[in-house]
Write an enzyme that holds these catalytic residues in place. Structure first.
Site, short mmCIF file in Angstrom:
data_model
loop_
_atom_site.label_atom_id
_atom_site.label_comp_id
_atom_site.label_asym_id
_atom_site.label_seq_id
_atom_site.Cartn_x
_atom_site.Cartn_y
_atom_site.Cartn_z
N GLU A 57 1.16 -45.31 -25.56
CA GLU A 57 2.04 -45.31 -24.41
C GLU A 57 1.95 -43.94 -23.76
O GLU A 57 1.85 -42.92 -24.45
CB GLU A 57 3.49 -45.60 -24.80
CG GLU A 57 4.43 -45.56 -23.59
CD GLU A 57 5.87 -45.97 -23.91
OE1 GLU A 57 6.65 -46.17 -22.97
OE2 GLU A 57 6.19 -46.07 -25.10
N CYS A 247 8.32 -48.62 -22.89
CA CYS A 247 9.27 -48.61 -21.79
C CYS A 247 8.59 -48.57 -20.43
O CYS A 247 9.22 -48.89 -19.42
CB CYS A 247 10.24 -47.45 -21.95
SG CYS A 247 11.41 -47.63 -23.30
N ASN A 379 8.95 -56.30 -23.85
CA ASN A 379 9.06 -55.18 -24.78
C ASN A 379 10.53 -54.81 -24.96
O ASN A 379 11.18 -54.41 -24.00
CB ASN A 379 8.30 -53.97 -24.25
CG ASN A 379 8.56 -52.71 -25.06
OD1 ASN A 379 8.02 -52.55 -26.15
ND2 ASN A 379 9.40 -51.82 -24.54
N GLU A 380 11.06 -55.00 -26.14
CA GLU A 380 12.39 -54.50 -26.51
C GLU A 380 13.50 -54.94 -25.55
O GLU A 380 14.42 -54.18 -25.27
CB GLU A 380 12.39 -52.97 -26.58
CG GLU A 380 11.63 -52.41 -27.74
CD GLU A 380 11.82 -50.90 -27.89
OE1 GLU A 380 12.61 -50.32 -27.13
OE2 GLU A 380 11.19 -50.31 -28.78
#
Length: 825
Positions: A57, A247, A379-380
């Protein structure tokens, strides 16, 4: 990767010992006895070649200023306050003479909005990253620039530092009034990490995409990767590369970069923005507080994966934001566009060169497919129902067109809790192939949860452990991760993929720690955690050989500690605090009718006694802890009245308080007043022990009662039992797993000894016929050892051991990871 992070300090060992969860430190000569019994006739789980991988990332300047080899910062003058409040289009540039960045119809391209107008006789100098542009004596560096000049001009291009020239200056003739790319090559005459690149123009000129690349990129590829960093990834022999986030994927606008969207600069990472010629790629704000040039894009990620023999595993947005944003996008047309983009991504990776997106890949230099087999959606996400409704639409479309592609879901940002439970149930009910779990916990948690996957449903979705770390880069952190990894391997039939996170950190641009690989503009170094990951990733084996081990003799002491009060971005008042021992004796009582002399303020904020209450008045302060009592207290009742006055959250009532970094607290109305939980802090790193949805009303007084008995805690809110937990899982420091390597025939005995005593171990190979000599790789160091640019305290040591037999003894050093490769006859 969730936005909230807890950094773990050094000295993680101290609290584990104080909590009674690992044996007390021993003298170097002290030894604890263990036994390992191997059953070679039994058949353990098969381990896939893709078991361990890496997660990339763009955080901590991992891409621009990191893995992406470009040496010029802000090469296209696109930096903006949208990226960082301190940025301007000339960040990292210094103009001498006349020069300004403009955004008008004279630009290089529609998606490259800004360019520099440089006046006659003026120059512009770039400072690069960290201390400057790094060059090595004798190495070649390729300069390029897009330029136009109505009357033509001569560009003087130079590399220098404070001591003078770093290479012979180059003259570049700009001969066209329209945009064109011009190139030159430098050969460095000195080594420097403080270089500057200057472009001077004799006449007025427009400049864009000012670039300087080392010729010596990884595998010599154009628009390539920084060689030392890419080689560190390759040395791990990862089975997969997960990219690009994180993120970056599930935050910001889901719109595109166009006139229709108003050229939005805070967007989710969308793959089509990142392919094609670099001068035509979009720019974007990075969630972590800087700019993304997208010079390192999807094509480069696929190419890296192929170069190192790893499976590419891209992550696409699901139109539900996370990482603190937590919003579901309701736009059917936009959802359909993103689903089609995902189908197009699969065609870009796998389609023939004659297809629309396969042709785009081939045009970039790769006619053959990249063989994509897995893709992750989302994602999350903290909104599991909203996420899963959209996930099912993505999955249905992908499976309809590409039935061989495995579509991965996720379970939110934590290892447990309401979101985790809801997400897992949705995934099970829908028979999802694989679920991505993420967690960042204390070293104690990793020692306690080696058996986490032992009880997972073997017929349910498989697990992708996409992000995990133990909140520090000391060797103790690495040891506890190694202990946990033995449990991952033992459960390789459930845990199919696993990757530590994050991968990279530029030491001068850190948003998050710990990290696997550290670097600056001239050097890179492996963390202790990297050495553990490499040892496991290069000695996996093909199948688990069932084995058992004895545990560490230890007694679990009761939860001990003082009590505390705190707030987080909230003002609150406390009253009638009382601590009563289990025998009925009063240990503490305070109705705040006088002063607050019994309390010690160790956190932030502002506390004072007001109208017979103890009040914290700073609405912005976080962790405002005050504590009272004796750290040796145990088996007690803590009661208090708490009233929220204003702010984002509720209140925090602490117990088992040993010091500022080691305690338990009941976080009532936390997470923006959406849930309550008990968290345990170990050297500042927190783990959630129990959580429930719920909120706190402003102005209402709540009766709080915490009963601590041994290691069991029961919590009451307004007289009703809210929940309870027992913190009695020992942090077992001695862990092992055995695997078989089909290619070599080796048994690989992997042992982690995360304590200050050697482990004298009787090993019974269960009748296996073995050679007498084993190849040994050992990582051993002090628990607080940390690798740095100038010191490698943690590094593998190779040796041989001649005493192998069907039954033999081996003493594993204190604080060590040891792999014995034993050849079977």
């Amino acid at each position: 990767m969730s936005r909230t992070r807890w950094r773990l300090g050094l000295g993680a060992t101290a609290f584990l010992v104080a909590a009674g969860l690992v044996p007390a430190p021993a003298h170097a000569e002290d030894v604890t006895d263990y036994a390992i019994t191997v059953d070679p006739a039994a058949r353990g789980a098969k381990i896939d070649d893709t078991m361990y991988g890496v997660f990339f990332e763009d955080i901590n300047r991992a891409a621009d200023g990191g893995l992406y080899a470009e040496l010029v910062q802000n090469r296209s003058f696109e930096y903006s306050t949208a990226d960082n409040s301190s940025y301007t289009p000339l960040t990292s540039w210094t103009v001498s003479g006349a020069g300004q960045v403009v955004n008008d119809d004279g630009r290089l391209g529609e998606r490259n909005r800004n360019y520099l107008l440089l006046g006659a006789g003026s120059s512009v100098t770039n400072a690069g990253y960290n201390t400057g542009i790094h060059v090595d004596e004798g190495k070649k560096y390729d300069f390029s620039v897009w330029a136009r000049a109505e009357a033509g001009t001569a560009l003087a291009v130079s590399l220098q530092d404070a001591d003078g020239a770093l290479a012979t200056a180059r003259q570049v003739a700009v001969t066209k009034s329209g945009w064109a790319q011009y190139k030159a090559t430098f050969t460095a005459t000195r080594t420097s990490s403080d270089g500057r690149l200057t472009v001077a123009s004799s006449a007025a000129a427009a400049l864009d995409m000012v670039s300087l690349f080392p010729r010596d990129t990884y595998r010599g590829e154009p628009n390539g990767l920084r060689k030392d960093l890419a080689e560190k990834i390759a040395a791990l022999h990862p089975g997969f590369v997960r990219f690009p986030g994180g993120c970056l994927v599930n935050t910001g606008s889901m719109e595109d970069y166009s006139t229709a969207s108003g050229w939005q600069r805070k967007r989710s990472y969308q793959w089509k923005d990142t392919i094609g010629p670099v001068e035509q790629r979009a720019t974007n704000a990075n969630f972590w507080g800087y700019n993304q040039s997208y010079g390192l894009g999807y094509y480069e990620y696929f190419r890296l994966s192929e170069d190192i023999g790893a499976m590419p595993l891209p992550v696409v947005p699901a139109l539900v934001t996370g990482c603190g944003q937590n919003k579901a996008v309701v736009d059917e047309a936009l959802l359909k566009r993103h689903i089609q983009d995902t189908l197009d991504l699969i065609e870009f990776a796998n389609g023939p060169a004659s297809s629309t997106w396969g042709k785009a890949r081939a045009k970039m230099g790769h006619a053959k497919p990249f063989h994509l087999t897995h893709i992750e959606v989302g994602n999350e996400e903290n909104l599991p129902d909203e996420f899963f409704a959209r996930f099912k639409e993505f999955r249905a479309a992908i499976q309809a067109k590409y039935p061989d592609i495995q579509v991965i879901s996720n379970s939110g940002p934590d290892d447990s809790g309401t979101t985790f439970d809801t997400a897992w149930q949705l995934n099970k009910d829908a028979k999802v192939d694989m679920v991505d779990e993420h967690y960042y916990n204390s070293p104690q948690w990793f020692l306690q949860n080696n058996d986490r996957y032992d009880s997972y449903d073997r017929s349910g979705p498989k697990v992708f452990l996409g992000e995990y770390a133990s909140q520090g880069n000391t060797f103790m952190n690495a040891l506890t991760e190694a202990a946990f990894m033995t449990g991952l391997e033992r459960n390789a039939d459930v845990v199919k993929l696993a990757s530590y996170a994050p991968l990279f950190a530029n030491e001068d641009y850190v948003q998050w720690r710990p990290d696997l690989i550290w670097f600056n503009n001239h050097a890179s170094w492996n963390s202790a955690n990297y050495e553990v990951q490499k040892l496991f990733m290069t000695n996996v084996g093909d199948r688990v050989v069932p084995s058992t081990a004895t545990g560490t003799p230890s007694l679990l002491a009761p939860i001990t500690g003082a009590v505390g009060l705190s707030t987080w971005a909230t003002t609150a008042a406390y009253d009638d605090v009382r601590v009563t021992g289990a025998d009925g004796n009063t240990l503490l009582t305070d109705d705040f009718s006088g002063d607050a002399s019994q309390w010690t303020h160790t956190g932030g904020g502002s506390w004072s006694v007001q109208d017979g209450q103890y009040v914290q008045t700073d609405v912005n302060a976080e962790n405002t802890m005050v504590s009272a009592g004796d750290p040796s207290w145990h088996d007690y009742d803590l009661t208090a009245k708490a009233t929220k006055k204003a702010g984002k959250e509720g209140f925090l009532v602490a117990f088992g308080v040993k010091d500022t970094g080691n305690y338990y607290w009941w976080n009532i109305g936390g997470w923006n007043n959406t849930q309550s939980a008990v968290e345990q802090a170990v050297d500042g790193g927190k783990s959630t022990l129990i959580s429930k949805a719920g909120s706190v009303e402003t102005g209402r007084t709540y009766d709080i009662d915490v009963k601590v008995r041994g290691r069991q805690v029961t919590l009451y809110l307004d007289g009703q039992e809210w929940g309870s937990f027992t913190d009695d899982k020992p942090a077992e420091p001695f862990r092992q797993v055995v695997t078989h390597d089909k290619k070599t025939g080796d048994l690989i005995v992997k042992v982690v000894n995360a304590q200050n005593a050697a482990a004298r171990t009787a090993i019974d190979l269960g009748g296996a016929k073995v050679a007498s000599k084993a190849r040994v790789t050992t990582l051993a160091a002090g628990p607080d050892a940390v690798n740095s640019e100038t010191s490698t305290a943690v590094a593998p040591v190779k040796s041989t051991f001649d005493g192998v037999a069907g039954k033999f003894s081996y003493t594993f050093p204190a604080n060590s990871v040891t792999f014995l490769r034993i050849r079977q006859r």
